[in-house]
Design a protein around this motif. Structure first.
Motif, mmCIF file in Angstrom:
data_model
loop_
_atom_site.group_PDB
_atom_site.id
_atom_site.type_symbol
_atom_site.label_atom_id
_atom_site.label_comp_id
_atom_site.label_asym_id
_atom_site.label_seq_id
_atom_site.Cartn_x
_atom_site.Cartn_y
_atom_site.Cartn_z
ATOM 1 N N LEU A 1 108.858 13.931 29.855
ATOM 2 C CA LEU A 1 108.000 12.926 29.439
ATOM 3 C C LEU A 1 108.569 11.973 28.217
ATOM 4 O O LEU A 1 109.789 12.348 27.676
ATOM 5 C CB LEU A 1 106.848 13.828 28.476
ATOM 6 C CG LEU A 1 106.142 14.835 29.308
ATOM 7 C CD1 LEU A 1 105.225 15.779 28.606
ATOM 8 C CD2 LEU A 1 105.359 13.989 30.526
ATOM 9 N N HIS B 1 96.139 3.455 26.793
ATOM 10 C CA HIS B 1 96.856 3.910 25.766
ATOM 11 C C HIS B 1 97.028 3.169 24.450
ATOM 12 O O HIS B 1 97.240 3.736 23.451
ATOM 13 C CB HIS B 1 98.332 4.410 26.236
ATOM 14 C CG HIS B 1 98.451 5.569 27.030
ATOM 15 N ND1 HIS B 1 99.689 5.638 27.952
ATOM 16 C CD2 HIS B 1 97.750 6.573 27.178
ATOM 17 C CE1 HIS B 1 99.561 6.996 28.470
ATOM 18 N NE2 HIS B 1 98.392 7.429 28.273
ATOM 19 N N ALA C 1 100.924 12.856 28.469
ATOM 20 C CA ALA C 1 101.504 11.799 29.015
ATOM 21 C C ALA C 1 102.726 11.347 28.375
ATOM 22 O O ALA C 1 103.687 10.774 28.986
ATOM 23 C CB ALA C 1 100.504 10.620 29.482
ATOM 24 N N PRO D 1 97.527 10.928 25.975
ATOM 25 C CA PRO D 1 96.790 11.814 27.038
ATOM 26 C C PRO D 1 97.086 11.167 28.495
ATOM 27 O O PRO D 1 97.051 9.706 28.392
ATOM 28 C CB PRO D 1 95.368 11.638 26.864
ATOM 29 C CG PRO D 1 95.014 10.431 25.873
ATOM 30 C CD PRO D 1 96.534 10.415 25.253
ATOM 31 N N ASP D 2 97.137 12.032 29.423
ATOM 32 C CA ASP D 2 96.860 11.207 30.963
ATOM 33 C C ASP D 2 95.401 11.285 31.559
ATOM 34 O O ASP D 2 94.620 11.870 30.745
ATOM 35 C CB ASP D 2 98.290 11.840 31.799
ATOM 36 C CG ASP D 2 97.526 13.595 31.856
ATOM 37 O OD1 ASP D 2 96.445 13.840 31.882
ATOM 38 O OD2 ASP D 2 98.445 14.332 32.514
ATOM 39 N N PRO D 3 95.322 10.724 32.519
ATOM 40 C CA PRO D 3 93.824 10.687 33.091
ATOM 41 C C PRO D 3 93.243 11.967 33.291
ATOM 42 O O PRO D 3 92.011 12.074 33.091
ATOM 43 C CB PRO D 3 94.062 9.864 34.362
ATOM 44 C CG PRO D 3 95.233 9.001 34.197
ATOM 45 C CD PRO D 3 96.160 10.099 33.420
ATOM 46 N N GLN D 4 94.129 13.103 33.350
ATOM 47 C CA GLN D 4 93.467 14.536 33.632
ATOM 48 C C GLN D 4 93.470 15.146 32.469
ATOM 49 O O GLN D 4 92.922 16.405 32.459
ATOM 50 C CB GLN D 4 94.497 15.425 34.530
ATOM 51 C CG GLN D 4 94.343 14.708 36.089
ATOM 52 C CD GLN D 4 95.153 13.414 36.224
ATOM 53 O OE1 GLN D 4 96.441 13.327 35.610
ATOM 54 N NE2 GLN D 4 94.361 12.441 37.000
ATOM 55 N N SER E 1 99.594 0.796 28.491
ATOM 56 C CA SER E 1 98.639 0.575 29.128
ATOM 57 C C SER E 1 97.570 0.450 28.164
ATOM 58 O O SER E 1 97.345 0.733 27.186
ATOM 59 C CB SER E 1 98.412 1.855 30.163
ATOM 60 O OG SER E 1 97.981 2.927 29.344
#
Length: 450
Positions: A7, A26, A53, A46-49, A23
């Motif tokens: 990561l 983020h 991230a 955080p990631d989308p799930q 992004s």
């Protein structure tokens, strides 16, 4: 080279969040959490799930950014595999800082796994490994309590250290110290159930410039008959911090194959109390022949160092350097983070301070103020081991040691603390390395590998 599973740790300078190319989600997350690149701040992304991230890591303003700022990320980040992204600075220093910050001492309790770093492009992997390994060796030894690291155990550790690196090792133990001419090492350590000793390690081409390191190896210091109060003994497992740091420095020198002839001298004792303890007002004859009146049995470190320095000085090394957790006065003068440096060579002292600044391993030159020699006068011997009046304790200790150095082209004494009372940059709370990177940096410049 980063692996597919690692990561990112995204380095962000203060006020330069836009340059991180985040992004929209983020960037909004960073704004919502008030992240602007504040130095040392780590923000999980955080990631989308809902998983992890990566992280944002603030380096603060460029103007006052420490070389090892990445240590602050290594100290607080959780387990996992990571790689750097963004303006991480010099790749070797960034990797070194992160790994030093990630140090954990888990010998006596289960801890979280340390984070794993994918080496950034352009980093010198060998340099990072040798400096991290040297620091970890020093820290592990200092953190180990005396019940597991008395004179016998430290002796075996040093022998194994030498064998693993192809160094010659000789030990003089117990009463053999008297026959070999080390009466003060013997006197300080004879009260312990574990015999005093002197470890003598050598490595390198005998025709190369001679560099000798001396490390104070008092595995525990009760103060002797001038016994310390209970509060004064709480950290005395660290009184072999000079020996620990000298071993860490020796590891770096040997690993880098510097073109020098290295000698390491470590007097190892426990300053215990028994019927055979040396006493206040005793007069000891040193290896050099100078007689020393004992003004205080708690000023024992300078006694064992004096015999070792006298031996080292007999072969006129190009550089003779000792490290010792020697005086509380050094901490009163400069605090726990800044070890006093004393030297007979001002140019060398300046080089050591510059190298320390460049590697977040600070040192500060203090004066060898000759008029203070009078504070150690004795009416019955050549010198007293404890200065009178309570003034300039670190200076007078250095002046005491200087009496035993005549032939070395240059002598350096580092009065280190070897302990971080609280976590700070590149150093976790507890036993710590001091002076290794600074001294190694100068030796690498002066005696580069072939």
């Amino acid at each position: 080279m980063s692996s597919a599973t690692s990561l990112p740790i995204i380095f962000v300078e203060e006020g330069a969040l836009a340059a991180a190319n985040l992004s929209a989600a983020h960037r909004a997350w960073a704004d919502a959490n008030g992240f602007t690149g504040q130095r040392g701040r780590l923000l999980a992304l955080p990631d989308p799930q809902g998983g992890l991230a990566g992280h944002l890591f603030g380096t603060g303003p460029v103007a006052d950014r420490p070389p090892l700022v990445a240590a602050q990320a290594g100290a607080v980040i959780g387990p996992g595999q990571f790689h750097f992204q963004g303006a991480s600075g010099d790749p070797t220093l960034a990797a070194l800082g992160f790994r030093l910050g990630a140090y954990r001492f888990d010998r006596y309790r289960a801890g979280k796994p340390a984070p794993v770093l994918d080496l950034p492009a352009g980093a010198d992997a060998d340099e990072v490994d040798r400096l991290v390994s040297g620091a970890a060796l020093a820290r592990d030894l200092i953190n180990t309590p005396a019940n597991d690291l008395g004179p016998d155990a430290l002796d075996q550790t040093i022998r194994s250290f030498a064998a693993d690196r192809g160094m010659e090792c000789r030990a003089i133990v117990g009463d053999d110290l008297l026959a070999a001419g080390f009466p003060m090492i013997h006197a300080v350590g004879r009260a312990s159930a574990q015999a005093p000793r002197l470890l003598d390690l050598t490595w390198g081409n005998p025709d190369d410039p001679k560099v000798t390191l001396v490390g104070k190896g008092v595995t525990f210091d009760t103060g002797g008959l001038d016994i310390k109060p209970a509060s004064g003994m709480l950290l005395m497992k660290k009184d072999m911090g000079g020996a620990a740091n000298v071993l860490g420095l020796a590891h770096a020198i040997v690993s880098a194959k510097l073109r020098l002839r290295l000698r390491v001298l470590i007097p190892v004792v426990e300053n215990a109390i028994s019927g055979t303890s040396f006493r206040p007002s005793d007069v000891l004859t040193s290896r050099k022949g100078l007689t020393v009146e004992i003004g205080n049995t708690d000023a024992e470190g300078r006694l064992i160092l004096a015999d070792a320095l006298a031996l080292a000085d007999e072969e006129s090394p190009a550089l003779l350097l000792d490290m010792a957790t020697l005086t509380g006065a050094a901490r009163v003068a400069l605090g726990p983070e800044l070890p006093p440096l004393y030297s007979t060579d001002d140019e060398l002292a300046r080089a050591l301070m510059a190298a320390g600044t460049a590697s977040d391993d600070p040192l500060w030159q203090m004066p060898l103020w000759s008029p203070y020699d009078a504070m150690m006068s004795s009416k019955v011997a050549d010198v007293n081991n404890a200065g009178t009046g309570g003034f300039a304790g670190s200076v007078t200790a250095a002046l005491f040691l200087r009496r035993f150095v005549d032939n070395a082209a240059a002598w350096v004494h580092l009065d280190i603390f070897g302990w971080a009372p609280e976590a700070r940059l590149a150093r976790s709370q507890g036993g710590t390395d001091q002076g290794i990177r600074a001294v190694y940096g100068v030796l690498k410049q002066r005696y580069p590998a072939a």
